[in-house]
Write an enzyme that holds these catalytic residues in place. Structure first.
Site, PDB file in Angstrom:
ATOM      1  N   ARG A  36       2.198  -8.698   7.798  1.00  0.00           N
ATOM      2  CA  ARG A  36       1.975  -7.575   8.726  1.00  0.00           C
ATOM      3  C   ARG A  36       1.666  -8.072  10.144  1.00  0.00           C
ATOM      4  NH1 ARG A  36      -1.482  -3.183   5.120  1.00  0.00           N
ATOM      5  NH2 ARG A  36       0.306  -2.434   3.922  1.00  0.00           N
ATOM      6  N   LYS A 197       4.073   3.470 -14.326  1.00  0.00           N
ATOM      7  CA  LYS A 197       3.787   4.847 -14.713  1.00  0.00           C
ATOM      8  C   LYS A 197       4.657   5.892 -14.046  1.00  0.00           C
ATOM      9  CE  LYS A 197      -1.061   4.208 -15.879  1.00  0.00           C
ATOM     10  NZ  LYS A 197      -2.423   4.460 -15.412  1.00  0.00           N
ATOM     11  N   GLY A 354       4.000  -1.912  -2.342  1.00  0.00           N
ATOM     12  CA  GLY A 354       3.153  -2.772  -3.177  1.00  0.00           C
ATOM     13  C   GLY A 354       3.856  -3.895  -3.919  1.00  0.00           C
ATOM     14  N   GLY A 377       1.502   2.515   0.296  1.00  0.00           N
ATOM     15  CA  GLY A 377       1.387   3.969   0.131  1.00  0.00           C
ATOM     16  C   GLY A 377       2.284   4.766   1.067  1.00  0.00           C
TER      17      GLY A 377
HETATM   18  C1  3PG Z   1      -2.293  -0.183   3.237  1.00  0.00           C
HETATM   19  O1  3PG Z   1      -2.734  -1.305   3.044  1.00  0.00           O
HETATM   20  O2  3PG Z   1      -1.529   0.385   2.437  1.00  0.00           O
HETATM   21  C2  3PG Z   1      -2.632   0.502   4.523  1.00  0.00           C
HETATM   22  O3  3PG Z   1      -3.273  -0.381   5.382  1.00  0.00           O
HETATM   23  C3  3PG Z   1      -3.442   1.744   4.282  1.00  0.00           C
HETATM   24  O4  3PG Z   1      -4.671   1.421   3.710  1.00  0.00           O
HETATM   25  P1  3PG Z   1      -5.469   2.521   2.883  1.00  0.00           P
HETATM   26  O5  3PG Z   1      -4.722   2.729   1.604  1.00  0.00           O
HETATM   27  O6  3PG Z   1      -6.856   1.963   2.694  1.00  0.00           O
HETATM   28  O7  3PG Z   1      -5.469   3.795   3.716  1.00  0.00           O
END
Ligand code: 3PG
Ligand code: MG
Length: 397
Positions: A36, A197, A354, A377
Site C-alpha cells: 500500500r 463461506k 484479502g 473490504g
Molecule cells: C483495510 O485494511 O481493509 C482498510 O484499511 C480498512 O480498514 P478497516 O477494515 O479497519 O476499516
C-alpha cells in the site's frame, strides 16, 4: 464515474490534504508488506514535486476513538520517507494545535504525516466538526485510499465534501481498472469467487451472477453449492443453513443465462494438515469421512477452457486451502493460466480482496495480472455493486 485527478489541480504553494491508507501489516515495529505504501507514494511524490505542501492523513488499525500508542502512525514515517524519497515530518495529532503548528511550518514541497485519524471518535462517526477541523488544515483534498473508501468517515467522506477534491493516482488506477473489469467490461466476462463461506459473499454472488457470462465457484463455498444440488460432501466444510442461498444464486444464473462452474473433481483428505494423505475424486465421490480441500485437474481444465474465450476476469478468493500444500495446486494452476493469458494480451484480469492477493503471490503471478487491488473490504463491497462513500464524495456530477 467522473472524478478529478491530479491533472486537474493547481497545487503550487497549496496545502494539499492526502487521505492515504497506511493501514499496513506491522510486526515488531517493521512493515511486513509495504504494497500500500509503494502504491500510494507516487501521489505524495508528485504533489511535493509540483510544490504542494503535502499533509498525509491515514487511519491505522482500530483504536476505536482513543489514543492507543501501539497504533501510532509514527512507525510509518521512515517507510513513507523511503517510498517518496523525501523527508517526512510527523505531528502527534491529526487535528488541533499540534496539527495546525506542524502544517503552518510547512514549506512548498514538504511532506507531513499526521497521527492516526481513528484516535478521535469523530473520525468513524463522520462527525461534521471533525471533518471541519481536518478541512481547516488544507486548501485541497486528495483521496488516494481506495481500500478505505467503503468507510464513510470524517477523513474519507466528510472532509471531501468541504474542500475542492480529486482522486490520487492510486485511487485513479483502482477506479479505472474496476470500471474496465465490471463497470464497462469487454465480454465475455468471468468472475471467480472462492473462499470459505457463502454467507459472507451472498450479495457479491447475487450481484455478479447477474452481470457475468461465467461464474466460477471455488473454495469451501463450492461445497455448499454441491450440497445444495444434493451431493454428499462428507466431512467437508459447508454451510447447511445456506443451501437456499446457493439455490437462489443457481436460479438467478438460470434467469440471466450465466453459466455457473462448480468443481467436477476434488482433492479430498481425511485430515486437514500439511502433506496429508489425499486422493482425487469426482465431485460426487467424496467419502463420508473425507473432506474436499482443493479442486482437481478436471475442474481446472474446465476453467481453462472457458477462460480461452473470456475477455475479462474478476477474481476474488482461492480455489482451495492454498496455505496448506498440497491443497494449493488448483489455485496455483488457475492463477498461472490467468497470468499467461494476460501476458499474451488475450485477457484483462483484475483481482482483489484479502486472501486473493496472498494466493496470487503464492502462485508467483501477482505482477502478471492486469491489476491487483490493494483493497480488502472495499473491493468486496464494490463487487457487491455498492456505492463506496469515499468514491461517491469525489464524483463531479
Ligand atoms: C483495510 O485494511 O481493509 C482498510 O484499511 C480498512 O480498514 P478497516 O477494515 O479497519 O476499516
Ligand atoms: Mg481490514
Amino acid at each position: 464515474m467522473a472524478f478529478r485527478t491530479l491533472d486537474d489541480l493547481d497545487v503550487k504553494g497549496k496545502r494539499v490534504l492526502v487521505r492515504a491508507d497506511l493501514n499496513v501489516p506491522v510486526a515488531d515495529g517493521k512493515v511486513t508488506d509495504d504494497t500500500r505504501i509503494v502504491r500510494q507514494a507516487p501521489t505524495i511524490k508528485e504533489l511535493a514535486e509540483k510544490g504542494a505542501r503535502v499533509i498525509v492523513l491515514s487511519h491505522f488499525d482500530r483504536p476505536k476513538g482513543k489514543v492507543v500508542p501501539s497504533m501510532s502512525l509514527k512507525v510509518l514515517v521512515e517507510p513513507l520517507a523511503q517510498a517518496v524519497g523525501r523527508k517526512v515530518a510527523f505531528a502527534e495529532d491529526c487535528v488541533g494545535p499540534k496539527a495546525q503548528e506542524a502544517v503552518a511550518a510547512l514549506k512548498d514541497g514538504d511532506v507531513l504525516l499526521l497521527e492516526n485519524t481513528r484516535f478521535h471518535k469523530g473520525e468513524e462517526a463522520n462527525d461534521p466538526a471533525m471533518a471541519k477541523d481536518l478541512a481547516a488544515l488544507g486548501d485541497i483534498f486528495v483521496n488516494d485510499a481506495f481500500s478505505a473508501a467503503h468507510r464513510a468517515h470524517a477523513s474519507t467522506e466528510g472532509v471531501a465534501r468541504l474542500l475542492p477534491n480529486a482522486a490520487g493516482r492510486s485511487m485513479q488506477a483502482e477506479l479505472t481498472h474496476l470500471e474496465k473489469a465490471l463497470g464497462n467490461p469487454q465480454r465475455p466476462l468471468m468472475a471467480v469467487v472462492g473462499g470459505a463461506k457463502v454467507s459472507t459473499k451472498i450479495e457479491l454472488l447475487q450481484n455478479l451472477v447477474q452481470r457475468v457470462e461465467t461464474l466460477v465457484i471455488g473454495g469451501a463455498m463450492a461445497n455448499t453449492f454441491l450440497a445444495a444440488e444434493g451431493i454428499n460432501v462428507g466431512k467437508s466444510l459447508y454451510e447447511a443453513d445456506h443451501l437456499e442461498t446457493a439455490r437462489k444464486v443457481i436460479h438467478m444464473a438460470n434467469e440471466s443465462g450465466a453459466v455457473i462452474l462448480l468443481p467436477r473433481d476434488l482433492v479430498v483428505a481425511k485430515e486437514f494438515k500439511p502433506g496429508a494423505a489425499h486422493r482425487t475424486v469426482p465431485a460426487t465421490g467424496i467419502g463420508a469421512d473425507e473432506m474436499a480441500l482443493d479442486v482437481g485437474p478436471q475442474s481446472i481444465r474446465a476453467f481453462e477452457n472457458r477462460l480461452l474465450t473470456t475477455r475479462t476476469l474478476v477474481w476474488n478468493g482461492p480455489f482451495g486451502a492454498f496455505e496448506t500444500a498440497p491443497f494449493d495446486q488448483g489455485t496455483v494452476a488457475a492463477a498461472q493460466k490467468v497470468a499467461s493469458l494476460t501476458r499474451a494480451g488475450q485477457l484483462l484480469s483484475v483481482a482483489g480482496g484479502g486472501d486473493t492477493v496472498a494466493a496470487l503471490a503464492h502462485a508467483g503471478v501477482e505482477q502478471d495480472f492486469t491489476y491487483v487491488s490493494t483493497a480488502g473490504g472495499a473491493f468486496l463491497e464494490w463487487l457487491e455493486g455498492k456505492e463506496l462513500p469515499g468514491v461517491e464524495a469525489l464524483q463531479t456530477k
